[in-house]
Design a protein around this motif. Structure first.
Motif, PDB file in Angstrom:
ATOM      1  N   ARG A 146       0.780  -1.367  -0.111  1.00 44.36           N
ATOM      2  CA  ARG A 146      -0.166   0.007   0.100  1.00 44.36           C
ATOM      3  C   ARG A 146       1.007   1.094  -0.003  1.00 44.36           C
ATOM      4  O   ARG A 146       0.523   2.164  -0.669  1.00 44.36           O
ATOM      5  CB  ARG A 146      -0.962  -0.051   1.260  1.00 44.36           C
ATOM      6  N   ALA A 147       1.898   1.308   0.700  1.00 42.05           N
ATOM      7  CA  ALA A 147       2.816   2.334   0.887  1.00 42.05           C
ATOM      8  C   ALA A 147       3.488   2.376  -0.535  1.00 42.05           C
ATOM      9  O   ALA A 147       3.666   3.694  -1.058  1.00 42.05           O
ATOM     10  CB  ALA A 147       3.936   2.104   2.032  1.00 42.05           C
ATOM     11  N   VAL A 148       4.079   1.306  -1.300  1.00 40.86           N
ATOM     12  CA  VAL A 148       4.592   1.679  -2.540  1.00 40.86           C
ATOM     13  C   VAL A 148       3.638   2.123  -3.602  1.00 40.86           C
ATOM     14  O   VAL A 148       3.760   3.063  -4.334  1.00 40.86           O
ATOM     15  CB  VAL A 148       5.076   0.088  -3.118  1.00 40.86           C
ATOM     16  N   ILE A 149       2.176   1.726  -3.530  1.00 37.58           N
ATOM     17  CA  ILE A 149       1.185   2.046  -4.388  1.00 37.58           C
ATOM     18  C   ILE A 149       0.770   3.774  -4.314  1.00 37.58           C
ATOM     19  O   ILE A 149       1.138   4.664  -4.977  1.00 37.58           O
ATOM     20  CB  ILE A 149       0.073   1.496  -4.323  1.00 37.58           C
ATOM     21  N   ALA A 150       1.187   4.149  -2.955  1.00 40.72           N
ATOM     22  CA  ALA A 150       0.854   5.395  -2.603  1.00 40.72           C
ATOM     23  C   ALA A 150       2.067   6.495  -2.557  1.00 40.72           C
ATOM     24  O   ALA A 150       1.966   7.534  -2.725  1.00 40.72           O
ATOM     25  CB  ALA A 150       0.264   5.820  -1.222  1.00 40.72           C
ATOM     26  N   GLU A 151       3.313   5.921  -2.782  1.00 43.83           N
ATOM     27  CA  GLU A 151       4.454   6.382  -3.333  1.00 43.83           C
ATOM     28  C   GLU A 151       5.011   6.918  -1.831  1.00 43.83           C
ATOM     29  O   GLU A 151       5.258   8.297  -1.582  1.00 43.83           O
ATOM     30  CB  GLU A 151       4.581   7.060  -4.232  1.00 43.83           C
ATOM     31  N   LYS A 152       4.713   6.434  -0.587  1.00 41.35           N
ATOM     32  CA  LYS A 152       4.812   7.007   0.611  1.00 41.35           C
ATOM     33  C   LYS A 152       6.071   6.307   1.348  1.00 41.35           C
ATOM     34  O   LYS A 152       6.628   5.112   0.780  1.00 41.35           O
ATOM     35  CB  LYS A 152       3.563   6.868   1.525  1.00 41.35           C
ATOM     36  N   ALA A 153       6.632   6.560   2.595  1.00 45.26           N
ATOM     37  CA  ALA A 153       7.712   6.016   2.964  1.00 45.26           C
ATOM     38  C   ALA A 153       7.231   4.593   3.574  1.00 45.26           C
ATOM     39  O   ALA A 153       5.814   4.449   4.042  1.00 45.26           O
ATOM     40  CB  ALA A 153       7.974   6.753   4.426  1.00 45.26           C
ATOM     41  N   LEU A 154       8.195   3.587   3.598  1.00 47.47           N
ATOM     42  CA  LEU A 154       7.639   2.437   4.036  1.00 47.47           C
ATOM     43  C   LEU A 154       7.490   2.095   5.371  1.00 47.47           C
ATOM     44  O   LEU A 154       8.472   2.731   6.119  1.00 47.47           O
ATOM     45  CB  LEU A 154       8.713   1.379   3.177  1.00 47.47           C
ATOM     46  N   PRO A 155       6.494   1.344   5.578  1.00 48.38           N
ATOM     47  CA  PRO A 155       6.515   0.771   7.112  1.00 48.38           C
ATOM     48  C   PRO A 155       7.288  -0.188   7.026  1.00 48.38           C
ATOM     49  O   PRO A 155       7.753  -0.984   6.156  1.00 48.38           O
ATOM     50  CB  PRO A 155       5.162   0.535   7.308  1.00 48.38           C
ATOM     51  N   HIS A 156       7.709  -0.826   8.392  1.00 49.14           N
ATOM     52  CA  HIS A 156       8.610  -2.062   8.392  1.00 49.14           C
ATOM     53  C   HIS A 156       7.604  -2.991   8.159  1.00 49.14           C
ATOM     54  O   HIS A 156       6.580  -3.241   8.337  1.00 49.14           O
ATOM     55  CB  HIS A 156       9.049  -2.148   9.953  1.00 49.14           C
ATOM     56  N   ASP A 157       8.519  -4.063   7.370  1.00 47.53           N
ATOM     57  CA  ASP A 157       7.919  -5.267   6.681  1.00 47.53           C
ATOM     58  C   ASP A 157       7.765  -6.345   8.096  1.00 47.53           C
ATOM     59  O   ASP A 157       8.973  -6.816   8.417  1.00 47.53           O
ATOM     60  CB  ASP A 157       8.630  -5.966   5.394  1.00 47.53           C
ATOM     61  N   ASN A 158       6.572  -6.709   8.386  1.00 48.84           N
ATOM     62  CA  ASN A 158       6.369  -7.643   9.635  1.00 48.84           C
ATOM     63  C   ASN A 158       5.272  -8.663   9.233  1.00 48.84           C
ATOM     64  O   ASN A 158       4.838  -9.495  10.126  1.00 48.84           O
ATOM     65  CB  ASN A 158       5.778  -6.975  11.194  1.00 48.84           C
ATOM     66  N   GLU A 159       4.647  -8.597   7.813  1.00 45.12           N
ATOM     67  CA  GLU A 159       3.898  -9.580   7.597  1.00 45.12           C
ATOM     68  C   GLU A 159       4.193 -10.303   6.253  1.00 45.12           C
ATOM     69  O   GLU A 159       4.699  -9.672   5.379  1.00 45.12           O
ATOM     70  CB  GLU A 159       2.478  -9.005   7.319  1.00 45.12           C
ATOM     71  N   ALA A 160       3.777 -11.664   6.059  1.00 44.29           N
ATOM     72  CA  ALA A 160       4.066 -12.275   4.632  1.00 44.29           C
ATOM     73  C   ALA A 160       2.510 -12.616   4.174  1.00 44.29           C
ATOM     74  O   ALA A 160       2.444 -13.998   4.590  1.00 44.29           O
ATOM     75  CB  ALA A 160       5.112 -13.148   4.949  1.00 44.29           C
ATOM     76  N   ASN A 161       1.818 -11.706   3.570  1.00 44.83           N
ATOM     77  CA  ASN A 161       0.345 -12.106   3.465  1.00 44.83           C
ATOM     78  C   ASN A 161       0.023 -11.824   2.162  1.00 44.83           C
ATOM     79  O   ASN A 161      -0.942 -12.010   1.561  1.00 44.83           O
ATOM     80  CB  ASN A 161      -0.302 -11.610   4.437  1.00 44.83           C
ATOM     81  N   THR A 162       0.942 -11.271   1.149  1.00 51.34           N
ATOM     82  CA  THR A 162       0.618 -10.711  -0.048  1.00 51.34           C
ATOM     83  C   THR A 162       1.611 -11.065  -1.111  1.00 51.34           C
ATOM     84  O   THR A 162       2.760 -11.226  -1.083  1.00 51.34           O
ATOM     85  CB  THR A 162       0.800  -9.257  -0.050  1.00 51.34           C
ATOM     86  N   ASP A 163       1.199 -11.813  -2.059  1.00 53.45           N
ATOM     87  CA  ASP A 163       1.690 -12.080  -3.568  1.00 53.45           C
ATOM     88  C   ASP A 163       2.802 -11.027  -4.093  1.00 53.45           C
ATOM     89  O   ASP A 163       2.222 -10.310  -4.914  1.00 53.45           O
ATOM     90  CB  ASP A 163       0.846 -13.087  -4.456  1.00 53.45           C
TER      91      ASP A 163
END
Ligand SMILES: [Zn+2]
Length: 196
Positions: A103-120
């Motif tokens: 969602r952050a990449v799509i919105a071109e915002k700063a990235l949150p810490h990655d803490n889930e593995a739920n998306t292809d």
């Protein structure tokens, strides 16, 4: 929301950016599209290979391994600065990652810490493997870094994305460390300057 570039458009965009391209076999038709969707695309993901030797690195990324069939990316960026195209379409590079990051990449915002593995991620990212041992000591030649920058810029330019659409595997999937040897913030700055 963006449809993937055509293989021909992808090749033309790379060459227009000044990338030295090596086409490997029938790369345009080598993919994992029979296993799942490819697109919409939202960004570019950078990896390191943990391998040594350009020829065997390119072959591995094209063919994959017994437990992970190829292609393992769209292109391999070797230490001499060449981009070897090994596949086009869905490729086994990103695995499952964090939906908040997407969602952050799509919105071109700063990235949150990655803490889930739920998306292809294989569906949504162009992926590039870069020849490096990934030990933090193996050097990254300037020719290779320049090609990484150009490849990212070519794709961002086509889609009208900013450099914030470029992420590292380590920013996507918990437990991943690649790429190691430069920071993604530093790479995004280079891509941003090139896009000006
Ligand atoms: Zn990776």
């Amino acid at each position: 929301m963006a449809s993937p570039m055509s293989a021909g458009g992808f090749l033309a965009g790379l060459k227009a950016e000044g990338v030295k391209v090596v086409e490997v076999g029938e790369w345009e038709h080598h993919n994992r599209n029979h296993k799942g969707p490819w697109g919409p695309v939202h960004g570019v993901m950078i990896h390191h290979t943990v391998t040594k030797g350009s020829a065997q690195t390119v072959a591995l990324c094209r063919d994959g391994r017994p437990d992970l069939p190829g292609p393992l990316c769209h292109g391999v960026i070797t230490k001499d600065g060449h981009l070897h195209l090994v596949g086009y379409g869905r490729a086994n590079h990103a695995g499952l990652g964090d939906d908040d990051v997407l969602r952050a990449v799509i919105a071109e915002k700063a990235l949150p810490h990655d803490n889930e593995a739920n998306t292809d991620g294989n569906r949504h990212f162009y992926g590039f493997e870069c020849e490096n041992l990934g030990d933090g000591e193996d050097p990254w030649p300037e020719a290779q870094l320049e090609t990484i920058e150009k490849v990212c810029a070519a794709i961002c330019r086509h889609h009208g994305w900013s450099a914030r659409s470029v992420i590292g595997h380590l920013e996507w999937q918990p437990g991943k460390v690649d790429p190691r040897g430069f920071t993604m913030a530093w790479l995004r700055d280079r891509v941003r300057d090139r896009l000006k």
